[in-house]
Write an enzyme that holds these catalytic residues in place. Structure first.
Site, PDB file in Angstrom:
ATOM      1  N   PRO A  10       0.824  -1.206   0.000  1.00 53.71           N
ATOM      2  CA  PRO A  10       0.000   0.000   0.000  1.00 53.71           C
ATOM      3  C   PRO A  10       0.864   1.265   0.000  1.00 53.71           C
ATOM      4  O   PRO A  10       2.068   1.184   0.257  1.00 53.71           O
ATOM      5  CB  PRO A  10      -0.790  -0.103   1.302  1.00 53.71           C
ATOM      6  CG  PRO A  10      -0.400  -1.362   1.951  1.00 53.71           C
ATOM      7  CD  PRO A  10       0.671  -2.014   1.198  1.00 53.71           C
ATOM      8  N   VAL A  13       4.365   2.827   2.525  1.00 52.40           N
ATOM      9  CA  VAL A  13       5.004   1.835   3.389  1.00 52.40           C
ATOM     10  C   VAL A  13       6.510   1.811   3.173  1.00 52.40           C
ATOM     11  O   VAL A  13       7.202   0.982   3.742  1.00 52.40           O
ATOM     12  CB  VAL A  13       4.437   0.419   3.172  1.00 52.40           C
ATOM     13  CG1 VAL A  13       3.030   0.337   3.694  1.00 52.40           C
ATOM     14  CG2 VAL A  13       4.507   0.020   1.723  1.00 52.40           C
ATOM     15  N   LYS A  43       8.246   1.763   0.032  1.00 55.46           N
ATOM     16  CA  LYS A  43       8.775   1.032  -1.125  1.00 55.46           C
ATOM     17  C   LYS A  43       9.820   1.865  -1.849  1.00 55.46           C
ATOM     18  O   LYS A  43      10.951   1.430  -2.070  1.00 55.46           O
ATOM     19  CB  LYS A  43       7.636   0.693  -2.092  1.00 55.46           C
ATOM     20  CG  LYS A  43       6.579  -0.184  -1.471  1.00 55.46           C
ATOM     21  CD  LYS A  43       5.495  -0.515  -2.461  1.00 55.46           C
ATOM     22  CE  LYS A  43       4.699   0.690  -2.935  1.00 55.46           C
ATOM     23  NZ  LYS A  43       3.933   1.362  -1.876  1.00 55.46           N
ATOM     24  N   SER A  73     -14.930 -11.478  -0.246  1.00 54.15           N
ATOM     25  CA  SER A  73     -14.550 -11.919   1.089  1.00 54.15           C
ATOM     26  C   SER A  73     -15.567 -11.541   2.173  1.00 54.15           C
ATOM     27  O   SER A  73     -15.447 -11.932   3.320  1.00 54.15           O
ATOM     28  CB  SER A  73     -13.169 -11.382   1.458  1.00 54.15           C
ATOM     29  OG  SER A  73     -13.238 -10.007   1.657  1.00 54.15           O
ATOM     30  N   LYS A  95      -6.079  -7.528   7.481  1.00 54.49           N
ATOM     31  CA  LYS A  95      -7.392  -7.641   8.111  1.00 54.49           C
ATOM     32  C   LYS A  95      -7.264  -7.871   9.613  1.00 54.49           C
ATOM     33  O   LYS A  95      -7.982  -7.266  10.424  1.00 54.49           O
ATOM     34  CB  LYS A  95      -8.183  -8.782   7.470  1.00 54.49           C
ATOM     35  CG  LYS A  95      -8.659  -8.414   6.062  1.00 54.49           C
ATOM     36  CD  LYS A  95      -9.325  -9.581   5.392  1.00 54.49           C
ATOM     37  CE  LYS A  95      -9.874  -9.163   4.033  1.00 54.49           C
ATOM     38  NZ  LYS A  95     -10.437 -10.289   3.298  1.00 54.49           N
TER      39      LYS A  95
END
Ligand SMILES: Nc1ncnc2c1ncn2[C@@H]1O[C@H](COP(=O)(O)OP(=O)(O)OP(=O)(O)O)[C@@H](O)[C@H]1O
Ligand SMILES: [Mg+2]
Length: 802
Positions: free
Chosen positions: A359, A362, A364, A681, A724
């Site tokens: 995301p 973070v 990268k 989900s 999650k």
């Protein structure tokens, strides 16, 4: 007339480098003592003397064996004494003679000779006549070419009819080595001699015309060179007048050539640039085309064809640097170090391309940057977001003014070395709106098998990209075109936990912001709880970018106060943080605090990380309509249908009115209605909410769940488990239902989170309901839709269902 010739002894005059043929009248200089003596003896006798050549010109004092056996008997016509003791004689050849023997008389040589009678040969008259004509013709050509023989000779020759005289006259005129003349003298039959003469004439004619050609050619070249030199000087003068040439006399062209020499281009590229420089040289400087060409040359010369930086090979230093700049991310760092180690051992620049997926915010991009620092390589970032044109990667053909190389080559020019680290940011945004298929152009860039000869349209010659270390970044994996994904080694960076965010803020973001706002740690302090507060109430993200911005805002505000003199130092606490950041922007979605009917908590995975999601269902009297709201996507709607069908098939077991689908309308809503939601989900959560509403049994509030549902009620695995679970933890959930097949994902969950969560692995919807719903309360009355609340009219229900 000439007296008859007998075999007898005559004085001998050895000749050096010349000889006299019969019929010829020739002047001779006589200098050697013996020779003078011989001439003098001759004059005392009958005036005849034998002339014969000596073998070697250099022999000063020839012995009898140094003299040829065939010579000419001559008559001295004139004698002239010149000063310095020399004499000059004029002799006329009378006849060929064989020198039988040579004797040393007093002070000179004497030769006993026998005359050689004149013979013809085997030809008949006509043949000989023909031969004479050919010889005459060739001789004429020879004279014309040679220019050394006076033209009168031609006249003389043309008037000679006697073949012997003819042959010897021509032989004496030939401009050949005396040895060849001696050979002619020694051929007695005149036919043979004429043939030999003709051979010599042919050969000499050939040589003379060659000489002439060479002369002409050389002269032409000389003239051309001189002409060019002259013209060039003129151009130079003109250019200097026009100011196109500086005082040192060098032009732009010279400078370009100079640069080309220094730029160390590969052969192919060098040839190309040289060609273009030559083209440029011939163009008018103001022509539009010239601008294009000059631009091209500038580009070619500015590229780092052979410039490299030296890699830092110490892995420990690399590790230190990675740790210094980034907190956590252990797995990723480990993978990067492995990658570097392998590259070092294999000594090859080829290898997989790393792709960091995660995301926003973070780290990268900044991690990739650290790889550059760790390797001590130059670094550049190239954002591919929104790139929709192949030409952006591969450049435009050099057809119009303003065409340019692609972004990769542009980056190389800025970076200035052949082996930088290049971060290709946002590869996942590439495919979403491509038109010229930039993705396939990228394939060539990233494929280690092809990229050593990367073809940029603008450059036209291949460029070696194989030494570049490419690192790509993306937010999501699934929108990267599959062939591209296939070439990359994916490293996932999931979102941070609250604790990790806190640590990152403490160790990195806060000091960084203090520094960039010119504050010292003494001037501004912040409490740990405040940082947590900011994380909770002022940010909502998987990464730390907003967090960094909020901390920056605090620093800025305090800096202003200090500069205004309102304060000297400050301390940000939970109670005064709103003074700097305003009212909290986000209300942390918190778990429900009480058990409710028709409300279940799901777990979702968004681009900003995980989130809890409450799903609300209301059942009212109606005609079987299912309404779904909250901006649900196609897949989620289908999930809802599937859940509903499952419940219908299980109605009896669950104690639901089997005809509920005919007698009531169902409305399902997922709050935060403006945010689009999709994915399978939420399946089991939807089913739970529906079941709760239909059975009037409340859902346990501390529980949350995620999983896909099938029509038979099986629970299928889903993605984003870590995010999650982090979200569940954040929201204060204590019990989570996960599909059995997701058990493996639990390994990645930090133990600090796992310790506080009760995880139940479920396989079937029955288990889900067992965990989630309270048992039916005995005291409660019949369920609302079971009431005999039918419309009086008794209209048929069927047919109006949606
Ligand atoms: N683990 C970490 N340790 C220290 N700083 C971090 C860490 N992770 C992120 N940061 C900081 O967060 C900021 C944002 O990171 P970065 O720009 O690399 O994000 P990104 O992952 O590339 O996001 P995007 O997908 O939006 O491009 C940077 O200032 C970076 O230094
Ligand atoms: Mg980035």
């Amino acid at each position: 007339m000439v007296q008859p010739i007998k075999s007898q002894t005559y004085p001998l005059l050895p000749l050096r480098g010349t000889l006299v043929f019969p019929y010829m009248v020739t002047p001779l200089e006589v200098g050697r003592v013996r020779s003078i003596e011989a001439v003098e003896q001759t004059m005392l006798r009958d005036g005849r003397i034998v002339l014969a050549a000596q073998h070697l010109v250099a022999t000063e004092d020839p012995q009898p064996e140094d003299i040829y056996d065939v010579g000419t008997l001559c008559e001295v016509k004139q004698l002239l004494k010149v000063p310095e003791g020399q004499i000059r004689v004029l002799v006329e050849g009378i006849s060929r003679v064989n020198l039988e023997h040579i004797d040393d008389a007093e002070g000179y040589y004497e030769a006993f000779v026998t005359p050689v009678p004149e013979t013809v040969g085997e030809m008949d008259r006509y043949e000989r006549e023909a031969l004479m004509r050919i010889v005459r013709e060739e001789f004429e050509k020879y004279v014309r070419l040679g220019k050394k023989i006076p033209a009168e000779v031609l006249l003389t020759v043309s008037s000679i009819e006697d073949v012997h005289r003819f042959a010897d006259t021509i032989a004496s005129q030939l401009n050949v080595a005396f040895k060849e003349k001696q050979r002619l003298l020694e051929i007695f039959p005149v036919d043979k001699r004429l043939e030999a003469i003709l051979g010599l004439l042919y050969r000499e004619g050939e040589i003379l015309s060659m000489e002439k050609n060479i002369q002409q050619r050389v002269r032409k070249q000389m003239e051309k060179a001189q002409r060019e030199y002259y013209l060039r000087e003129q151009i130079k003068a003109i250019q200097m007048e026009l100011g196109e040439r500086d005082e040192r006399g060098s032009t732009e062209i010279d400078e370009l050539k100079d640069k080309l020499e220094k730029a160390k281009l590969p052969k192919e590229a060098k040839a190309k640039v040289l060609h273009e420089i030559h083209r440029l040289e011939r163009m008018a400087p103001m022509a539009a085309e010239a601008t294009v060409v000059r631009n091209y040359i500038d580009w070619m010369l500015a590229l780092p064809w052979s410039k490299r930086t030296k890699d830092r090979l110490d892995l420990n230093v690399a590790e230190e640097l990675l740790d210094r700049d980034h907190f956590g991310l252990d797995k990723v760092k480990e993978r990067i170090l492995e990658f570097l180690a392998v590259r070092q051992l294999t000594k090859s620049s080829k290898g997989p391309i790393l792709c960091l997926v995660g995301p926003p915010g973070v780290g990268k991009t900044s991690l990739a940057q650290s790889v550059g620092t760790a390797l001590n390589r130059n670094f550049s970032r190239l954002s591919l977001g929104g790139v929709r044109d192949e030409a952006e990667i591969r450049g435009h053909r050099r057809t119009y003014i303003g065409s340019m190389p692609g972004r990769i080559i542009q980056t190389l020019k800025t970076v200035g070395s052949l082996n930088p680290v290049i971060v290709l940011d946002e590869v996942d945004k590439l495919a979403s709106d491509f038109r010229g298929d930039p993705a396939s152009a990228l394939l060539e860039v990233l494929d280690p098998e092809q990229n050593h000869r990367f073809g940029d349209h603008y450059l036209e010659v291949p460029f070696d990209l194989s030494e570049i270390l490419f690192i790509t970044t993306a937010n999501v994996l699934h929108s990267i075109p599959p062939p591209l994904r296939d070439r990359m080694e994916v490293i996932e960076i999931p979102g941070y936990t609250e604790y990790e965010k806190f640590e990152i803020a403490r160790r990195h973001l806060w000091p960084k912001q203090l520094k960039s706002n010119g504050l010292t740690p003494e001037q501004l302090q912040i409490s740990d709880n405040t940082i947590y507060r900011i994380i909770h109430e002022y940010t909502k993200e998987a990464g730390v970018r907003t967090l960094e911005r909020r901390l920056g805002t605090v620093c800025r505000k305090v800096a202003t106060e200090i500069v205004k003199g309102q304060t000297q130092s400050a301390r940000v606490t939970v109670s005064n943080v709103h003074k700097y950041l305003g009212i909290p922007r986000y209300h942390q979605s918190q778990a429900n605090t009480e058990d409710k009917v028709g409300v279940a908590t799901g777990l979702a995975f968004t681009t900003v990380g995980g989130e809890i999601l409450s799903i609300e269902v209301t059942v009212v009297d109606g005609k079987g309509k299912l309404t779904l709201t909250g901006k649900l996507g196609e897949v989620m709607r289908e999930s809802a249908q599937a859940a509903l069908s499952y419940l219908r098939s299980r109605a009896a077991e669950l104690g639901i009115d089997p005809k509920f689908h005919e007698r009531c309308d169902i409305h399902m809503h997922i709050p935060e209605g403006a945010i689009p939601k999709d994915g399978p989900s939420a399946g089991i959560t939807i089913a739970t909410a529906l079941a709760s509403a239909l059975t009037n049994r409340p859902v346990r509030h501390e529980l949350s769940m995620t999983g896909e549902i099938t029509l038979r009620g099986r629970v299928l695995p889903i993605g984003g488990v870590k995010e999650k679970l982090l979200a569940a933890h954040r929201a204060g959930i204590t019990h989570v239902l996960l599909p059995v097949d997701n058990e493996k994902d639990l390994e990645e969950i930090p133990s600090s989170v796992l310790g506080k969560l009760q995880i139940s692995l479920v396989e079937h919807m029955d288990e889900v309901l067992g965990h989630a719903l309270y048992p039916v309360a005995e005291s409660e009355g019949p369920l609302p839709f079971m009431l005999p609340n039918l419309p009086a009219g008794g209209e048929p229900w069927m047919g109006e269902r949606t």
